[in-house]
Design a protein around this motif. Sequence first.
Motif, PDB file in Angstrom:
ATOM      1  N   LYS A  19      28.900 -74.049   8.355  1.00 35.66           N
ATOM      2  CA  LYS A  19      28.393 -73.963   6.981  1.00 35.66           C
ATOM      3  C   LYS A  19      28.713 -72.626   6.308  1.00 35.66           C
ATOM      4  O   LYS A  19      28.093 -72.269   5.325  1.00 35.66           O
ATOM      5  CB  LYS A  19      26.879 -74.208   6.918  1.00 35.66           C
ATOM      6  CG  LYS A  19      26.416 -75.484   7.612  1.00 35.66           C
ATOM      7  CD  LYS A  19      26.563 -76.699   6.710  1.00 35.66           C
ATOM      8  CE  LYS A  19      26.000 -77.964   7.338  1.00 35.66           C
ATOM      9  NZ  LYS A  19      26.836 -78.510   8.413  1.00 35.66           N
ATOM     10  N   VAL A  20      29.670 -71.879   6.884  1.00 32.67           N
ATOM     11  CA  VAL A  20      30.070 -70.619   6.255  1.00 32.67           C
ATOM     12  C   VAL A  20      30.745 -70.907   4.924  1.00 32.67           C
ATOM     13  O   VAL A  20      30.451 -70.296   3.895  1.00 32.67           O
ATOM     14  CB  VAL A  20      31.052 -69.837   7.162  1.00 32.67           C
ATOM     15  CG1 VAL A  20      31.490 -68.552   6.481  1.00 32.67           C
ATOM     16  CG2 VAL A  20      30.417 -69.557   8.501  1.00 32.67           C
ATOM     17  N   ALA A  21      31.653 -71.883   4.960  1.00 31.90           N
ATOM     18  CA  ALA A  21      32.408 -72.213   3.762  1.00 31.90           C
ATOM     19  C   ALA A  21      31.470 -72.664   2.646  1.00 31.90           C
ATOM     20  O   ALA A  21      31.607 -72.248   1.492  1.00 31.90           O
ATOM     21  CB  ALA A  21      33.433 -73.296   4.071  1.00 31.90           C
ATOM     22  N   LEU A  22      30.501 -73.490   3.019  1.00 26.48           N
ATOM     23  CA  LEU A  22      29.583 -74.031   2.021  1.00 26.48           C
ATOM     24  C   LEU A  22      28.769 -72.908   1.373  1.00 26.48           C
ATOM     25  O   LEU A  22      28.661 -72.832   0.143  1.00 26.48           O
ATOM     26  CB  LEU A  22      28.654 -75.049   2.693  1.00 26.48           C
ATOM     27  CG  LEU A  22      27.811 -75.882   1.740  1.00 26.48           C
ATOM     28  CD1 LEU A  22      28.707 -76.824   0.939  1.00 26.48           C
ATOM     29  CD2 LEU A  22      26.765 -76.681   2.513  1.00 26.48           C
ATOM     30  N   ALA A  23      28.220 -72.029   2.213  1.00 28.07           N
ATOM     31  CA  ALA A  23      27.418 -70.923   1.691  1.00 28.07           C
ATOM     32  C   ALA A  23      28.258 -70.047   0.769  1.00 28.07           C
ATOM     33  O   ALA A  23      27.824 -69.674  -0.329  1.00 28.07           O
ATOM     34  CB  ALA A  23      26.861 -70.086   2.851  1.00 28.07           C
ATOM     35  N   ALA A  24      29.483 -69.738   1.216  1.00 29.69           N
ATOM     36  CA  ALA A  24      30.351 -68.880   0.404  1.00 29.69           C
ATOM     37  C   ALA A  24      30.693 -69.553  -0.923  1.00 29.69           C
ATOM     38  O   ALA A  24      30.728 -68.920  -1.975  1.00 29.69           O
ATOM     39  CB  ALA A  24      31.625 -68.556   1.174  1.00 29.69           C
ATOM     40  N   LEU A  25      30.919 -70.853  -0.871  1.00 29.12           N
ATOM     41  CA  LEU A  25      31.283 -71.592  -2.073  1.00 29.12           C
ATOM     42  C   LEU A  25      30.129 -71.609  -3.072  1.00 29.12           C
ATOM     43  O   LEU A  25      30.291 -71.307  -4.260  1.00 29.12           O
ATOM     44  CB  LEU A  25      31.675 -73.023  -1.689  1.00 29.12           C
ATOM     45  CG  LEU A  25      32.417 -73.807  -2.760  1.00 29.12           C
ATOM     46  CD1 LEU A  25      33.823 -73.244  -2.943  1.00 29.12           C
ATOM     47  CD2 LEU A  25      32.499 -75.283  -2.383  1.00 29.12           C
ATOM     48  N   ILE A  26      28.931 -71.934  -2.581  1.00 30.02           N
ATOM     49  CA  ILE A  26      27.774 -72.034  -3.476  1.00 30.02           C
ATOM     50  C   ILE A  26      27.468 -70.672  -4.109  1.00 30.02           C
ATOM     51  O   ILE A  26      27.310 -70.554  -5.328  1.00 30.02           O
ATOM     52  CB  ILE A  26      26.539 -72.557  -2.708  1.00 30.02           C
ATOM     53  CG1 ILE A  26      26.762 -74.027  -2.346  1.00 30.02           C
ATOM     54  CG2 ILE A  26      25.277 -72.392  -3.547  1.00 30.02           C
ATOM     55  CD1 ILE A  26      25.688 -74.624  -1.488  1.00 30.02           C
ATOM     56  N   LEU A  27      27.415 -69.631  -3.283  1.00 32.56           N
ATOM     57  CA  LEU A  27      27.101 -68.309  -3.815  1.00 32.56           C
ATOM     58  C   LEU A  27      28.221 -67.801  -4.713  1.00 32.56           C
ATOM     59  O   LEU A  27      27.969 -67.136  -5.715  1.00 32.56           O
ATOM     60  CB  LEU A  27      26.836 -67.333  -2.668  1.00 32.56           C
ATOM     61  CG  LEU A  27      25.536 -67.642  -1.931  1.00 32.56           C
ATOM     62  CD1 LEU A  27      25.395 -66.793  -0.690  1.00 32.56           C
ATOM     63  CD2 LEU A  27      24.337 -67.443  -2.856  1.00 32.56           C
ATOM     64  N   GLY A  28      29.455 -68.138  -4.342  1.00 34.51           N
ATOM     65  CA  GLY A  28      30.591 -67.731  -5.165  1.00 34.51           C
ATOM     66  C   GLY A  28      30.523 -68.341  -6.552  1.00 34.51           C
ATOM     67  O   GLY A  28      30.707 -67.652  -7.565  1.00 34.51           O
ATOM     68  N   LEU A 125      39.815 -66.451   4.113  1.00 31.29           N
ATOM     69  CA  LEU A 125      39.612 -65.218   3.348  1.00 31.29           C
ATOM     70  C   LEU A 125      40.468 -65.208   2.080  1.00 31.29           C
ATOM     71  O   LEU A 125      39.991 -64.879   0.987  1.00 31.29           O
ATOM     72  CB  LEU A 125      39.967 -64.004   4.224  1.00 31.29           C
ATOM     73  CG  LEU A 125      39.629 -62.642   3.617  1.00 31.29           C
ATOM     74  CD1 LEU A 125      38.121 -62.430   3.613  1.00 31.29           C
ATOM     75  CD2 LEU A 125      40.316 -61.521   4.396  1.00 31.29           C
ATOM     76  N   ALA A 126      41.734 -65.602   2.242  1.00 34.52           N
ATOM     77  CA  ALA A 126      42.640 -65.610   1.089  1.00 34.52           C
ATOM     78  C   ALA A 126      42.158 -66.612   0.036  1.00 34.52           C
ATOM     79  O   ALA A 126      42.145 -66.312  -1.161  1.00 34.52           O
ATOM     80  CB  ALA A 126      44.056 -65.945   1.547  1.00 34.52           C
ATOM     81  N   LEU A 127      41.739 -67.791   0.492  1.00 34.35           N
ATOM     82  CA  LEU A 127      41.242 -68.791  -0.457  1.00 34.35           C
ATOM     83  C   LEU A 127      40.010 -68.260  -1.189  1.00 34.35           C
ATOM     84  O   LEU A 127      39.857 -68.435  -2.400  1.00 34.35           O
ATOM     85  CB  LEU A 127      40.886 -70.091   0.270  1.00 34.35           C
ATOM     86  CG  LEU A 127      42.066 -70.939   0.744  1.00 34.35           C
ATOM     87  CD1 LEU A 127      41.569 -72.144   1.536  1.00 34.35           C
ATOM     88  CD2 LEU A 127      42.894 -71.407  -0.463  1.00 34.35           C
ATOM     89  N   TYR A 128      39.145 -67.604  -0.431  1.00 34.99           N
ATOM     90  CA  TYR A 128      37.925 -67.067  -1.018  1.00 34.99           C
ATOM     91  C   TYR A 128      38.253 -66.021  -2.083  1.00 34.99           C
ATOM     92  O   TYR A 128      37.713 -66.044  -3.187  1.00 34.99           O
ATOM     93  CB  TYR A 128      37.067 -66.457   0.084  1.00 34.99           C
ATOM     94  CG  TYR A 128      35.767 -65.877  -0.405  1.00 34.99           C
ATOM     95  CD1 TYR A 128      34.704 -66.703  -0.756  1.00 34.99           C
ATOM     96  CD2 TYR A 128      35.594 -64.500  -0.517  1.00 34.99           C
ATOM     97  CE1 TYR A 128      33.511 -66.178  -1.208  1.00 34.99           C
ATOM     98  CE2 TYR A 128      34.396 -63.966  -0.966  1.00 34.99           C
ATOM     99  CZ  TYR A 128      33.363 -64.805  -1.315  1.00 34.99           C
ATOM    100  OH  TYR A 128      32.177 -64.286  -1.753  1.00 34.99           O
ATOM    101  N   LEU A 129      39.181 -65.137  -1.744  1.00 34.23           N
ATOM    102  CA  LEU A 129      39.544 -64.085  -2.695  1.00 34.23           C
ATOM    103  C   LEU A 129      40.173 -64.683  -3.953  1.00 34.23           C
ATOM    104  O   LEU A 129      39.850 -64.289  -5.076  1.00 34.23           O
ATOM    105  CB  LEU A 129      40.514 -63.095  -2.037  1.00 34.23           C
ATOM    106  CG  LEU A 129      40.970 -61.964  -2.973  1.00 34.23           C
ATOM    107  CD1 LEU A 129      39.797 -61.053  -3.300  1.00 34.23           C
ATOM    108  CD2 LEU A 129      42.112 -61.167  -2.360  1.00 34.23           C
ATOM    109  N   VAL A 130      41.063 -65.644  -3.746  1.00 36.55           N
ATOM    110  CA  VAL A 130      41.723 -66.258  -4.903  1.00 36.55           C
ATOM    111  C   VAL A 130      40.689 -66.965  -5.778  1.00 36.55           C
ATOM    112  O   VAL A 130      40.709 -66.855  -7.006  1.00 36.55           O
ATOM    113  CB  VAL A 130      42.827 -67.234  -4.442  1.00 36.55           C
ATOM    114  CG1 VAL A 130      43.284 -68.113  -5.592  1.00 36.55           C
ATOM    115  CG2 VAL A 130      44.002 -66.441  -3.867  1.00 36.55           C
ATOM    116  N   MET A 131      39.754 -67.640  -5.128  1.00 36.35           N
ATOM    117  CA  MET A 131      38.729 -68.334  -5.905  1.00 36.35           C
ATOM    118  C   MET A 131      37.875 -67.336  -6.696  1.00 36.35           C
ATOM    119  O   MET A 131      37.650 -67.503  -7.893  1.00 36.35           O
ATOM    120  CB  MET A 131      37.836 -69.157  -4.979  1.00 36.35           C
ATOM    121  CG  MET A 131      36.666 -69.805  -5.686  1.00 36.35           C
ATOM    122  SD  MET A 131      35.531 -70.645  -4.563  1.00 36.35           S
ATOM    123  CE  MET A 131      34.255 -69.414  -4.386  1.00 36.35           C
TER     124      MET A 131
END
Lengths: 281, 304
Positions: A19-28, A125-131
């Motif tokens: 659920k790391v991706a989910l948490a990062a997505l929601i907070l992002g 990480l790259a996807l997160y930064l780009v988003m």
Amino acid sequence: MRGILTVAHLTLHEVKGRKVALAALILGVAFLVVFGVGLYFVYRDMIGGGLGFTPSRAQQNVGLSFLVMAGLYAVNFLMVMMAVLMPVDTLAGDIRSGVIQTLVTKPVRRASIVLGKWLGFWVVLALYLVMMAGGVMLIAWAIAGFEVQNAPAGLALMLLEGTLLMTLSILGGTRLSTLATGVMVFGLYGLAFIGGWLEQLGAVLGNVTTQNFGIIASLIVPSEALWQLASYVMQPPLIREVSITPFSVVSVPSTGMLVWALVYTLGALLLALRQFGKRDL
Amino acid sequence: MNSVIETAGLRKAFGSKVAVDDLTLTVGRGEVFGFLGPNGAGKTTSMKMLLGLVTPTAGVGQVLGAPLGDVKARAKMGFLPEHFRFQDWLSGREFLRFHGRLYGLAGGVLTRRIEELLERVDLLDAADRPLRGYSKGMLQRIGLAQALLNQPDLVFLDEPTSGLDPLGRFLVRDIIVALREQGASVFVNSHLLSEVEVTCDRVAFVKRGCVVREMALAEQAGDVTVELKLGHVDAALLAGLAQFGRDVRQVDGLVRLTASDEATLPDIARWLVAQGVSIYRLAADHKSLEELFLEVMGEDERPG
Ligand SMILES: Nc1ncnc2c1ncn2[C@@H]1O[C@H](COP(=O)(O)OP(=O)(O)O)[C@@H](O)[C@H]1O
Ligand SMILES: [Mg+2]
């Protein structure tokens, strides 16, 4: 290669499954919404005479640049957290729990397991930064028609900063416990952070000793220097020198520092492969 | 080459703590080999050296004809660790798929193999649930399936029945027997001797990091314990029985003695009848592995 890709795929599963991706997505998304709403009202005041006068486009750009850089600065910080925390437990945790044992007894080199994990986390990480950074830039463009200059170069530098810290976090896990790794990498990040400020402060005050002290800290961990370089390339010359802010860059890190950061990252990765390759599991 | 494992003088010390002192052994192709000893004897460390998880401090070894730690040779090995823990966010099927891919399997071959093994370890109905919801026995079974994905020539099982209920133990036993029938070799660590007894061709006893005795289980056919329940027992009778074996003793109204061969039994019966003693029971028992274990380990070995 098959081993690297399989482990990278497994790592993507891990990010999703834990659920790391989910948490990062929601907070992002929450962060971007707040940023967008804030920017919208500031911009409306700016052009609607809410400030008591109507600034020229050049003046508007100074204000917008400040806001966008503040947004990117926050994104940078979030990305650093992701880079350190996401992989901090991946080796240490798998070694402690024993999960690693059925992996390393497969016909796959130990190096492939580390590289696969590295690759999987790097993609996230790259996807997160780009988003996140892309989101900030896109919002500024959509709401205020503001364009960040040299965006690709800036993003690449930020990504290198994240990659460096992520690699340190993986390296720590080959030897240390999860907690010790986290403490070590954040400690180094803090050192680089203070060093970066000392360098800028020294430059503003004309104090060479302070400045050199900062540069030495950046040599020990070049992460903050990369952020400064990123923020330097993304701001127009006039704006980046007006005042002292987390993104004003008076003393510009050299190309040498960039090369050093690349060598540093590669060195940390090779050391991680070596350490994991020879340790008892 | 007729051995799958061959080691000479393997030793592992963790700092000043010697976990394995001198491991010299040979395991033949197609053999089920039991590696027995109390907790802390060095069984797990020995297995880890054979698997390349731990680097020996000294000594050499070959597994499947390749030096210890060889990556390619692992394509034909399977391993179920002692304290197994798996990626618990994966479902059983995903777990097997990833591990199969690490073995270099793919596509329909892998899919078929997975379904086959899920059925074999009786986990078909739980296959799509995440591993975090599995019981310990289910995890051990999925771990076992994982060790068999590549149709290995050599399987390492570290205490494979320790977490299992009797049904699970039968399953492990059946799988070991089936592996032997297919010509695979099995190296099994255990301190649960009764389990091993029925499956192993050969065993080695380890004590404080050294192999103290190695034997084929068929060899032990020799010694039998004879148990007698007789109508009348006196000192003269006991003395007379001594001609058939050693250790003649009286326990709980029964007479026991250790004979060297089952063939003595009819002789004992004939002699007793000739003495006019009534026989209520005459039974022969091979010395159990457990008794042997205690004998080999000796009095000085305390529970680990
Ligand atoms: N990584 C390690 N560091 C220090 N000592 C260890 C380590 N692994 C095992 N040992 C010690 O080595 C001995 C043998 O352990 P092990 O091989 O696990 O025995 P067994 O599997 O027969 O119970 C034990 O005394 C154990 O404490
Ligand atoms: Mg053990």
